[in-house]
Design an enzyme around this catalytic site. Structure first.
Site, PDB file in Angstrom:
ATOM      1  N   CYS A 163      -5.692  -0.866   4.130  1.00 47.41           N
ATOM      2  CA  CYS A 163      -4.752   0.163   3.666  1.00 47.41           C
ATOM      3  C   CYS A 163      -5.178   1.529   4.200  1.00 47.41           C
ATOM      4  O   CYS A 163      -6.322   1.950   3.986  1.00 47.41           O
ATOM      5  CB  CYS A 163      -4.766   0.164   2.139  1.00 47.41           C
TER       6      CYS A 163
ATOM      7  N   CYS B  98       0.085   3.700   8.785  1.00 52.43           N
ATOM      8  CA  CYS B  98       0.431   3.039   7.525  1.00 52.43           C
ATOM      9  C   CYS B  98       0.674   1.573   7.838  1.00 52.43           C
ATOM     10  O   CYS B  98       1.272   1.243   8.878  1.00 52.43           O
ATOM     11  CB  CYS B  98       1.698   3.677   6.938  1.00 52.43           C
TER      12      CYS B  98
ATOM     13  N   GLU C 265       9.881  -2.634   2.847  1.00 49.76           N
ATOM     14  CA  GLU C 265       9.825  -3.649   1.783  1.00 49.76           C
ATOM     15  C   GLU C 265      11.207  -4.268   1.555  1.00 49.76           C
ATOM     16  O   GLU C 265      11.320  -5.403   1.126  1.00 49.76           O
ATOM     17  CB  GLU C 265       9.302  -3.018   0.484  1.00 49.76           C
TER      18      GLU C 265
ATOM     19  N   ASP D  80      -5.500  -4.452   0.582  1.00 45.58           N
ATOM     20  CA  ASP D  80      -4.457  -3.447   0.768  1.00 45.58           C
ATOM     21  C   ASP D  80      -3.819  -3.196  -0.594  1.00 45.58           C
ATOM     22  O   ASP D  80      -3.991  -3.989  -1.527  1.00 45.58           O
ATOM     23  CB  ASP D  80      -3.403  -3.959   1.771  1.00 45.58           C
ATOM     24  N   SER D  81      -3.045  -2.118  -0.667  1.00 48.03           N
ATOM     25  CA  SER D  81      -2.281  -1.865  -1.883  1.00 48.03           C
ATOM     26  C   SER D  81      -1.233  -2.952  -2.102  1.00 48.03           C
ATOM     27  O   SER D  81      -0.726  -3.091  -3.206  1.00 48.03           O
ATOM     28  CB  SER D  81      -1.597  -0.502  -1.774  1.00 48.03           C
TER      29      SER D  81
ATOM     30  N   HIS E  94       2.742  -0.540   6.900  1.00 51.01           N
ATOM     31  CA  HIS E  94       4.120  -1.024   7.031  1.00 51.01           C
ATOM     32  C   HIS E  94       4.800  -0.613   8.338  1.00 51.01           C
ATOM     33  O   HIS E  94       5.782  -1.214   8.737  1.00 51.01           O
ATOM     34  CB  HIS E  94       4.961  -0.493   5.872  1.00 51.01           C
TER      35      HIS E  94
HETATM   36  N1  DGL Z   1      -0.811   0.286   2.394  1.00 49.46           N
HETATM   37  C1  DGL Z   1      -0.360   1.670   2.348  1.00 49.46           C
HETATM   38  C2  DGL Z   1      -0.936   2.404   3.566  1.00 49.46           C
HETATM   39  O1  DGL Z   1      -1.261   1.829   4.579  1.00 49.46           O
HETATM   40  C3  DGL Z   1       1.153   1.770   2.337  1.00 49.46           C
HETATM   41  C4  DGL Z   1       1.785   1.333   1.040  1.00 49.46           C
HETATM   42  C5  DGL Z   1       1.354   2.192  -0.129  1.00 49.46           C
HETATM   43  O2  DGL Z   1       1.796   3.351  -0.245  1.00 49.46           O
HETATM   44  O3  DGL Z   1       0.595   1.695  -0.947  1.00 49.46           O
HETATM   45  O4  DGL Z   1      -1.068   3.599   3.517  1.00 49.46           O
END
Ligand code: DGL
Length: 270
Positions: free
Chosen positions: A73, A184, A152, A10-11, A186
């Site tokens: 992600c 997403c 976050e 993931d990011s 989060h």
């Molecule tokens: N992991 C990203 C997503 O699911 C969210 C956080 C980001 O913008 O990197 O799209």
């Protein structure tokens, strides 16, 4: 049978919501997770940049001898999945198709909402996946770029989060959807707030569990599942701030996330 680990990336930390679903559904599978915390967020970045970052992470995961890769992600899945699948010697799964399938199955009215980062929504990946599942669906999409920083911060039910969510959800509510894809990593953490604002008539679709089920099916079909006597080990890596990753990771997964290895993708590239 294959005892090798599953790579998950993931990011940042949010993809641990997907990792958690994999830990729960596949208790014998070992995993290695990489969060690109040095370069998060991917949401506002260009497709080309997200593709480059994702390719670098895939190369790192391959060096960890993974037997399959889960792109946890949504933004990376939306922009990079076909490229990653073409480049990888092992199977690569994303989160968009499983989430779209779950939403298409859940809606009765045929009206489905999607919320995600700016990049995910601009890519049209969810719209395309939903319409592939069911061409008759009406799809309304909304980018919610402020949700990631709110999560976050741990502001899951803060009045500021509620006020922002009310604005973002206006077009979703106006369209009268009965299923909303939380597109997403989060957003599952905002479920109680979103459920409160949308009411019980809207199913909140989180692709984590559906993705874990897809992974289970894929491992079985390819003969890659770990044997039932395998004891799973989990590794975590982050490209920056491993302490924060460990702290927030425990919050995201409900279990200890440690030790977290500091990974320098450039140094390990050669
Ligand atoms: N992991 C990203 C997503 O699911 C969210 C956080 C980001 O913008 O990197 O799209």
């Amino acid at each position: 049978m294959n005892r090798g680990p599953i790579g998950i990336f993931d990011s940042g930390i949010g993809g641990l919501t997907v990792a958690r679903a994999i830990y729960d559904l596949l208790p014998h599978e070992s995993t290695v997770y990489l969060g690109d915390t040095a370069r998060v967020p991917y949401g506002p970045k260009s497709p080309a940049t997200v593709r480059r970052y994702s390719a670098e992470i895939l190369a790192w995961l391959e060096r960890q001898d993974v037997k399959a890769v889960v792109v946890a992600c949504n933004t990376a899945t939306a922009h990079a999945l076909p490229d990653l699948q073409a480049a990888s010697p092992v199977p690569v799964l994303g989160v968009v198709a499983p989430g779209a399938r779950a939403a298409a199955g859940a809606t009765r009215s045929g009206s489905v909402g999607v919320i995600g980062t700016a990049g995910t929504i601009a890519s049209g990946a969810y719209r395309n996946a939903l319409l592939t599942e069911r061409p008759d669906l009406a799809v309304v999409e909304q980018a919610c770029p402020l949700f990631v920083p709110l999560v976050e911060e741990g502001w899951f039910s803060h009045p500021a989060a509620r006020a922002i969510a009310e604005v973002y959800l206006q077009p979703i509510t106006a369209a009268g959807v009965d299923a909303l894809v939380l597109g997403c990593t989060h957003y599952p953490l905002l479920k109680p707030l979103l459920a409160d604002l949308l009411g019980s008539g809207v199913a909140l679709i989180d692709s984590a569990e559906e993705t874990a089920r897809d992974l289970a099916g894929l491992l079985q079909r390819r003969g890659l599942s770990a044997p039932s006597d395998a004891v799973a080990t989990h590794r975590w890596g982050a490209t920056d701030d491993v302490e924060r990753f460990a702290r927030l990771g425990a919050l995201f997964t409900g279990r200890p996330v440690a030790p977290v290895e500091l990974v320098d993708l450039e140094a390990t590239a050669s």
